[in-house]
Structures are given as structure tokens and as C-alpha cells.
Design a protein around this motif. Structure first.
Motif, PDB file in Angstrom:
ATOM      1  N   THR A 158      52.771  37.838  49.472  1.00  0.00           N
ATOM      2  CA  THR A 158      51.362  37.734  49.882  1.00  0.00           C
ATOM      3  C   THR A 158      50.621  38.999  49.472  1.00  0.00           C
ATOM      4  O   THR A 158      51.183  40.088  49.533  1.00  0.00           O
ATOM      5  N   TRP A 159      49.393  38.844  49.026  1.00  0.00           N
ATOM      6  CA  TRP A 159      48.578  40.037  48.795  1.00  0.00           C
ATOM      7  C   TRP A 159      47.128  39.807  49.198  1.00  0.00           C
ATOM      8  O   TRP A 159      46.637  38.686  49.192  1.00  0.00           O
ATOM      9  N   LEU A 160      46.505  40.925  49.585  1.00  0.00           N
ATOM     10  CA  LEU A 160      45.127  40.918  50.084  1.00  0.00           C
ATOM     11  C   LEU A 160      44.321  41.877  49.209  1.00  0.00           C
ATOM     12  O   LEU A 160      44.753  43.011  48.986  1.00  0.00           O
ATOM     13  N   THR A 161      43.191  41.409  48.696  1.00  0.00           N
ATOM     14  CA  THR A 161      42.318  42.273  47.898  1.00  0.00           C
ATOM     15  C   THR A 161      41.023  42.482  48.674  1.00  0.00           C
ATOM     16  O   THR A 161      40.428  41.518  49.150  1.00  0.00           O
ATOM     17  N   ILE A 162      40.625  43.739  48.820  1.00  0.00           N
ATOM     18  CA  ILE A 162      39.396  44.056  49.552  1.00  0.00           C
ATOM     19  C   ILE A 162      38.398  44.674  48.583  1.00  0.00           C
ATOM     20  O   ILE A 162      38.758  45.541  47.783  1.00  0.00           O
ATOM     21  N   ALA A 163      37.136  44.198  48.647  1.00  0.00           N
ATOM     22  CA  ALA A 163      36.048  44.816  47.877  1.00  0.00           C
ATOM     23  C   ALA A 163      35.290  45.735  48.821  1.00  0.00           C
ATOM     24  O   ALA A 163      34.901  45.321  49.923  1.00  0.00           O
ATOM     25  N   ARG A 164      35.106  46.988  48.397  1.00  0.00           N
ATOM     26  CA  ARG A 164      34.400  47.948  49.255  1.00  0.00           C
ATOM     27  C   ARG A 164      33.327  48.686  48.475  1.00  0.00           C
ATOM     28  O   ARG A 164      33.486  48.940  47.279  1.00  0.00           O
TER      29      ARG A 164
END
Ligand SMILES: CC(C)(COP(=O)(O)OP(=O)(O)OC[C@H]1O[C@@H](n2cnc3c(N)ncnc32)[C@H](O)[C@@H]1OP(=O)(O)O)[C@@H](O)C(=O)NCCC(=O)NCCS
Length: 159
Positions: free
Chosen positions: A51-57
């Protein structure tokens, strides 16, 4: 996408980005459709291998995220969301593009997803080459108890 926006990817077991995902989640999904996940739900899935999570900041502020789970050479886009105040600026496009690139780098050959049949996000998925697989009647339950159909879409990475 705006140049100052940064995408960071977190693998299973990394818990430090979950609060940022929830921060966007509570604003991004209209409760009437029952699509948002709870913190225990995303925490649980982030413990699963692949599983992977990508965050835009922008600076330290989370503006969007994508959550993907893979099993062998297939993956599923579980969630994609952008803060309502930041939509229409290419952030969703960048998150989906990054998720597809990460999948390809990991040798994954297809991405699947479920989306509410009336969600305008379908336009985004079509733009990225996702194709209709089938309809799932009553897949989502809104906070008023009403059921909403979902479409299953699939993107083959080999094409
Ligand atoms: C779907 C979502 C992530 C799109 O994020 P976004 O940052 O606004 O998307 P972008 O600005 O990158 O737009 C990319 C493309 O998506 C399409 N698109 C996105 N939102 C759209 C809308 N409301 N109506 C029509 N097309 C839309 C367009 O084709 C656009 O491409 P273009 O700019 O070349 O026309 C955002 O609307 C969202 O968070 N929605 C609520 C959560 C949700 O339903 N997620 C999807 C199901 S999990």
C-alpha cells in the motif's frame, strides 16, 4: 499543477502522513454519498503490504492525496481527493499521474478503481485511459441511507 506543490509518497507502515490525509478527507467528500473513509480504515489499509499514500502539499499544508493498494501485479486506487478550495488546478491530475508512475515502477500491470456513477471524477479517469468494466448497484450508502451505484474502471499499464 502549480510549481510549488510537492508530492510525497509513504509506504505501508508509515503512519506520519495519515493525519494529513484525514485533514483533506473530511473536507473533500460530501457526506451525502458515503465515500469518505475513517482514520481507522486508512490506518488499517496502510498496514497492508503493497500500500502507498501520496500527499500533495503546498509548504506544509496538505491539499490532496491518493491511496493505492497493490497485490502482486494489480493495484487498486482506493481514494483520490483534493481540497475543494484547490480543485481545477491540476492537483488531482498530478496525484493520479504519480500513482500510475509508482505502480509502473513497481512492475504493476493494471490499476482498478470504483467510483460513484454520478461522480464528475470519471472525466479525470477517462482522460487517463481508464475503461468501464462493470456497474456495482448500491455500492455506496449515503448518510441519508440512500444507495448509489458505482462503476468499476480499469487501466491496463501495458497500453
Ligand atoms: C476528483 C478530484 C480529485 C479532481 O481533483 P482536481 O485537482 O480538481 O483535478 P484537476 O484539476 O487535476 O483536473 C484534472 C482533470 O479532471 C477532470 N475533472 C476534474 N474535476 C472535474 C469536474 N468537476 N468536472 C469535469 N471534469 C473534471 C478534467 O478532465 C480535468 O482535466 P482538464 O483540466 O484537462 O480539463 C476532486 O474533484 C475531488 O477531490 N473530488 C471529491 C473526491 C472524489 O470524488 N474523488 C474521486 C473518487 S475516490
Amino acid at each position: 499543477m502549480m510549481p510549488d506543490i510537492v508530492l510525497d509518497t509513504y509506504d505501508e507502515g508509515e503512519r506520519n502522513a495519515l493525519a494529513d490525509a484525514m485533514d483533506v478527507m473530511v473536507r473533500a467528500f460530501d457526506p451525502v454519498y458515503g465515500e469518505a473513509w475513517t482514520l481507522p480504515q486508512i490506518s488499517g489499509v496502510m498496514l497492508m503490504p503493497g500500500t502507498w499514500l501520496t500527499i500533495a502539499r503546498l509548504d506544509a499544508t496538505p491539499l490532496g492525496f491518493a491511496l493505492v493498494r497493490s497485490v502482486l501485479d494489480e493495484c487498486e486506487l482506493l481514494l483520490l481527493a483534493v481540497d475543494p478550495a484547490w480543485r481545477g488546478r491540476g492537483i488531482g491530475d498530478a496525484l493520479l499521474s504519480s500513482s500510475l508512475s509508482t505502480a509502473r515502477r513497481r512492475g504493476i500491470t493494471s490499476m482498478n478503481l470504483e467510483v460513484r456513477a454520478t461522480n464528475s471524477a470519471i472525466k479525470l479517469y477517462e482522460k487517463f485511459g481508464f475503461e468501464y468494466v462493470h456497474r456495482r448497484p448500491g455500492y455506496y450508502r449515503g448518510n441519508d441511507g440512500q444507495l448509489h451505484d458505482a462503476l468499476s474502471l480499469r487501466r491496463d499499464m501495458m497500453i
